[in-house]
Design an enzyme around this catalytic site. Structure first.
Site, PDB file in Angstrom:
ATOM      1  N   SER A   6       0.843  -1.194   0.000  1.00 50.64           N
ATOM      2  CA  SER A   6       0.000   0.000   0.000  1.00 50.64           C
ATOM      3  C   SER A   6       0.884   1.252   0.000  1.00 50.64           C
ATOM      4  O   SER A   6       1.737   1.376  -0.880  1.00 50.64           O
ATOM      5  CB  SER A   6      -0.951  -0.061   1.205  1.00 50.64           C
ATOM      6  OG  SER A   6      -1.971   0.872   1.067  1.00 50.64           O
TER       7      SER A   6
ATOM      8  N   ASP B 217      -8.264  -3.847  -6.628  1.00 54.30           N
ATOM      9  CA  ASP B 217      -7.745  -3.513  -5.302  1.00 54.30           C
ATOM     10  C   ASP B 217      -8.840  -2.779  -4.515  1.00 54.30           C
ATOM     11  O   ASP B 217      -9.361  -1.747  -4.958  1.00 54.30           O
ATOM     12  CB  ASP B 217      -6.524  -2.619  -5.480  1.00 54.30           C
ATOM     13  CG  ASP B 217      -5.894  -2.226  -4.165  1.00 54.30           C
ATOM     14  OD1 ASP B 217      -4.791  -2.706  -3.895  1.00 54.30           O
ATOM     15  OD2 ASP B 217      -6.507  -1.440  -3.420  1.00 54.30           O
TER      16      ASP B 217
ATOM     17  N   HIS C 120      -6.332  -6.279  -0.790  1.00 52.23           N
ATOM     18  CA  HIS C 120      -5.365  -5.194  -0.660  1.00 52.23           C
ATOM     19  C   HIS C 120      -4.262  -5.771   0.229  1.00 52.23           C
ATOM     20  O   HIS C 120      -4.550  -6.192   1.331  1.00 52.23           O
ATOM     21  CB  HIS C 120      -6.053  -3.993   0.009  1.00 52.23           C
ATOM     22  CG  HIS C 120      -5.225  -2.742   0.038  1.00 52.23           C
ATOM     23  ND1 HIS C 120      -4.841  -2.078  -1.112  1.00 52.23           N
ATOM     24  CD2 HIS C 120      -4.738  -2.009   1.074  1.00 52.23           C
ATOM     25  CE1 HIS C 120      -4.152  -0.999  -0.773  1.00 52.23           C
ATOM     26  NE2 HIS C 120      -4.070  -0.942   0.537  1.00 52.23           N
TER      27      HIS C 120
END
Ligand SMILES: *[C@@H]1O[C@H](CO)[C@@H](O)[C@H](O)[C@H]1NC(C)=O
Ligand SMILES: *[C@@H]1O[C@H](CO)[C@@H](O)[C@H](O)[C@H]1NC(C)=O
Ligand SMILES: *[C@@H]1O[C@H](CO)[C@@H](O)[C@H](O)[C@H]1NC(C)=O
Ligand SMILES: *[C@@H]1O[C@H](CO)[C@@H](O)[C@H](O)[C@H]1NC(C)=O
Ligand SMILES: *[C@@H]1O[C@H](CO)[C@@H](O)[C@H](O)[C@H]1NC(C)=O
Ligand SMILES: *[C@@H]1O[C@H](CO)[C@@H](O)[C@H](O)[C@H]1NC(C)=O
Ligand SMILES: *[C@@H]1O[C@H](CO)[C@@H](O)[C@H](O)[C@H]1NC(C)=O
Ligand SMILES: *[C@@H]1O[C@H](CO)[C@@H](O)[C@H](O)[C@H]1NC(C)=O
Length: 462
Positions: free
Chosen positions: A179, A275, A345
Site C-alpha cells: 500500500s 484492489d 489489498h
C-alpha cells in the site's frame, strides 16, 4: 477430460481445506527504536523516533535482505497529520512497548515462505504519512502539539542503522512493502539501490502500491488532487523521482504510472485490478457535495452483483484505466508483474494470499495448466532465478474472493463480496467463480475493446 477436471476440483478442495487448517503464527520481534535519529530530525509525525523490527537470517542467507515498508495511507493536510499523531501511523509510542508480528512474506517458516524464510527480514514501521518521501523543515504547531513531516529522513536514518547491522555487505536485497509502503518501495527504489554495493543484486517489489490516476464516478480525479495535496504538505517534491519531476508537475509524481517506466532498478508490480482500497477511494471517493451520486453508486461499488448495466460501466472503465496505466511499466526490461482479480489489498501480508503450495487461487486466476503456485512463487522466481514473470488476469471480469479467514479482523470485511460469501459453509473458489459468472448482470457490449488488444498484454499470457 471429465475426470481430469474432477481431479483438479478435488485438488482445489483439498488445498482450500489445508489453507483453513494452517494455523499461521506470527514471529514476534522486538522493535528497534532509533533515538539517534532525533538528532537528524528523522522523526514520526509526533516527533517520536522511527522504528523497525529485524529478524536475522540463517548462515550465509543472512547476507540476503528483505526490507518491507509498512503501509497505512497518508495524511494530506496539516490537520489530518495532526490527527495521526495520536495513532500508530503517526507515532512510535506503542512500538516502544509492543513487538512486531512478522508473517507471510516475512515468515521464518520454510513452508510458509519458501524463497525468503532464511533471509534477514526487516519490517519498517510507518509513521510519516507521506510514503517515506516527505521532508519539510518547518513543523506545524497547533496548541501544544508539534507535527513533523520527515518521511525521507526516516527512510535514510533506518538505512543508515541497518548499514551498521550488515546491510552494506548484502549480496542480495529486496525493497518491498504494501500500500503506502509499496508505493514507498517504488519511490525509494533507485535511491535504495544507490546505497548498496554494485556487486549486490537489488530489486524492488510493490504490493498494492500501484495507485492509478483513475477517473472517479463523478467524472473527476479526486485521487490525483489528494496526492497533489500530500506532495505539497510534506514537501515531497524534493524527493520524488527526478525523471518525473523534470517532465511534469511534481504533484503528479507520486502516481506510479508517471515514473515507474524510468526506474533503473528491476521492479515487480503485484496488484489486483480490483484492489479494494482503489475501488473505494479512487473509483468512488466520498464527495460531500455529491453524496447523492455516491449513495446511488455505493451498493454497486461494494458488490458488483448489485450494479445496473449503466453502473457496471464505471467498473469496466476503471479496469481499462488500470491496464492502460500498467503499459507504462517497461516491458522490455527485467521488470515483473502479477495482476490478479482478487477483492483484496496487500497480498504479501496474509498467508492465504502469499503462501504458494496451499493456495489454488493464482493457479485458477491465470491458467489451470500453468505450474504457477501463487504470489510468493511469482516474486521468488522473479527475484532469485531472474525469471521473467508478467501475468495479468484477463479471464475474470469481476472481483473474486481470494481470502479465506472470515474470523480475521480486517478493514476489507465490510465488503459484502467478501463477507457474505465466506459465511456460507464449505464455500470454495470454484463456487465463487461460478457465482460471479451467473449473478453479475450480463450487460450488452460490456467487454471493452482493450481485452482484445494485444498492446495491453504485458506477457504472452493474456
Ligand atoms: C536458504 O534457503 C534456500 C531455499 O530453501 C536454500 O536453497 C539455501 O541453501 C538456504 N540457505 C542457507 C544458508 O541455509
Ligand atoms: C495539551 O496537553 C495537555 C496536557 O498534556 C493535554 O491534556 C491536552 O489534551 C493537550 N491539548 C491538545 C490540544 O492536544
Ligand atoms: C562486512 O563484511 C566485512 C568483511 O566480511 C566485515 O569485516 C565487516 O564487519 C562487515 N560489516 C558489517 C557491518 O557487518
Ligand atoms: C501543479 O499542480 C498543483 C496541484 O494540482 C497546482 O496547485 C500547481 O499550480 C501546479 N503547478 C504548476 C507549475 O502548474
Ligand atoms: C524504459 O523504456 C523507455 C522507452 O521504451 C526507455 O527510453 C527507457 O530508457 C527505459 N527505462 C529503463 C529503466 O529501462
Ligand atoms: C446487494 O443486494 C443484496 C440483495 O438485494 C442486498 O442484500 C445487499 O445488501 C446489497 N449489497 C449492498 C452492498 O448494498
Ligand atoms: C530456481 O532456482 C532454484 C535454485 O537455484 C532451483 O532449485 C529451481 O528449480 C529454480 N526454479 C525454476 C522454476 O527454474
Ligand atoms: C462441509 O464439508 C464437511 C467435510 O467435507 C462435511 O462434513 C460437512 O457436512 C459440510 N457442511 C455442509 C454444510 O455442507
Amino acid at each position: 477430460m471429465a475426470s481430469a477436471r474432477l481431479a483438479s476440483w478435488v485438488c482445489l478442495l483439498v488445498c482450500i481445506l489445508s489453507v483453513l487448517k494452517t494455523n499461521t503464527q506470527c514471529v514476534d520481534v522486538t522493535n528497534t527504536i532509533l533515538p539517534h535519529a532525533l538528532e537528524k530530525g528523522a522523526v514520526c509525525l509526533d516527533g517520536t523516533p522511527p522504528a523497525y523490527a529485524l529478524q536475522e537470517g540463517i548462515g550465509e542467507a543472512a547476507n540476503n535482505w528483505i526490507i518491507y515498508l509498512e503501509g497505512g495511507g497518508w495524511c494530506a493536510s496539516e490537520a489530518e497529520c495532526l490527527f495521526r499523531t495520536t495513532k500508530d501511523v503517526g507515532s512510535s509510542n506503542r512500538w516502544q512497548k509492543e513487538q512486531s508480528c512478522l508473517i507471510a512474506m516475512l515468515s521464518d517458516q520454510q513452508n510458509e515462505n519458501p524463497y525468503f524464510f532464511n533471509w534477514t527480514r526487516v519490517y519498517v514501521r510507518y509513521c510519516d504519512g507521506s510514503s517515506y518521501v516527505g521532508d519539510r523543515e518547518e513543523p506545524f504547531i497547533e496548541s501544544n502539539t508539534t507535527v513533523y513531516f520527515r518521511g525521507a529522513r526516516i527512510f535514510d536514518a533506518i538505512m543508515e542503522d541497518l548499514s551498521t547491522r550488515g546491510l552494506l555487505n548484502a549480496s542480495q536485497a529486496l525493497l518491498t512493502g504494501c500500500s503506502a509502503g509499496g508505493l514507498g518501495a517504488l519511490l525509494q527504489c533507485d535511491h535504495f539501490r544507490s546505497m548498496l554495493p554494485q556487486s549486490a543484486k537489488v530489486k524492488c517489489a510493490a504490493d498494492a502500491g500501484f495507485f492509478i490516476d483513475g477517473t472517479d464516478i463523478y467524472g473527476g480525479h479526486w485521487h490525483r488532487e489528494y496526492f497533489a495535496q500530500i506532495v505539497q504538505t510534506h514537501e515531497s517534491y524534493k524527493n520524488l523521482p527526478k525523471s518525473c519531476t523534470s517532465k511534469m508537475n511534481a504533484s503528479l509524481c507520486m502516481l506510479p504510472q508517471y515514473f515507474v517506466g524510468d526506474i533503473m532498478t528491476p521492479v515487480f508490480i503485484l496488484n489486483s485490478v480490483y484492489d479494494t482500497w482503489q475501488i473505494e477511494n479512487i473509483l468512488m471517493p466520498l464527495n460531500e457535495e455529491q453524496l447523492d451520486v455516491h449513495d446511488e453508486f455505493a451498493p454497486c461499488g461494494h458488490d458488483i452483483e448489485n450494479c445496473t448495466c449503466d453502473q457496471v460501466k464505471h467498473w469496466r472503465r476503471f479496469q481499462s484505466e488500470f491496464y492502460q496505466a500498467l503499459t507504462h511499466l517497461n516491458s522490455s526490461s527485467r521488470n515483473g508483474a502479477f495482476i490478479n482479480s482478487c477483492a483484496s489489498h496487500c497480498q504479501t501480508q496474509k498467508q492465504e494470499t502469499w503462501c504458494e503450495n496451499n493456495n489454488p487461487i493464482s493457479k485458477l486466476l491465470i491458467s489451470a495448466s500453468q505450474p504457477l503456485q501463487g504470489v510468493g512463487q511469482a516474486i521468488g522466481e522473479w527475484f532469485i532465478n531472474d525469471s521473467k514473470f508478467r501475468k495479468i488476469d484477463h479471464r475474470h471480469k469481476n472481483p473474486l474472493v481470494c481470502e479465506y479467514n472470515p474470523e480475521e479482523p480486517h478493514w476489507n470485511n465490510h465488503y459484502t463480496f467478501r463477507g457474505t460469501n465466506l459465511i456460507i459453509p464449505n464455500y470454495t473458489m470454484v463456487d465463487e467463480v461460478n457465482r460471479k459468472l451467473h449473478l453479475v448482470p450480463q450487460c450488452p457490449a460490456e467487454i471493452p475493446a482493450y481485452l482484445q488488444e494485444s498492446q495491453y498484454c504485458l506477457s504472452d499470457v493474456c
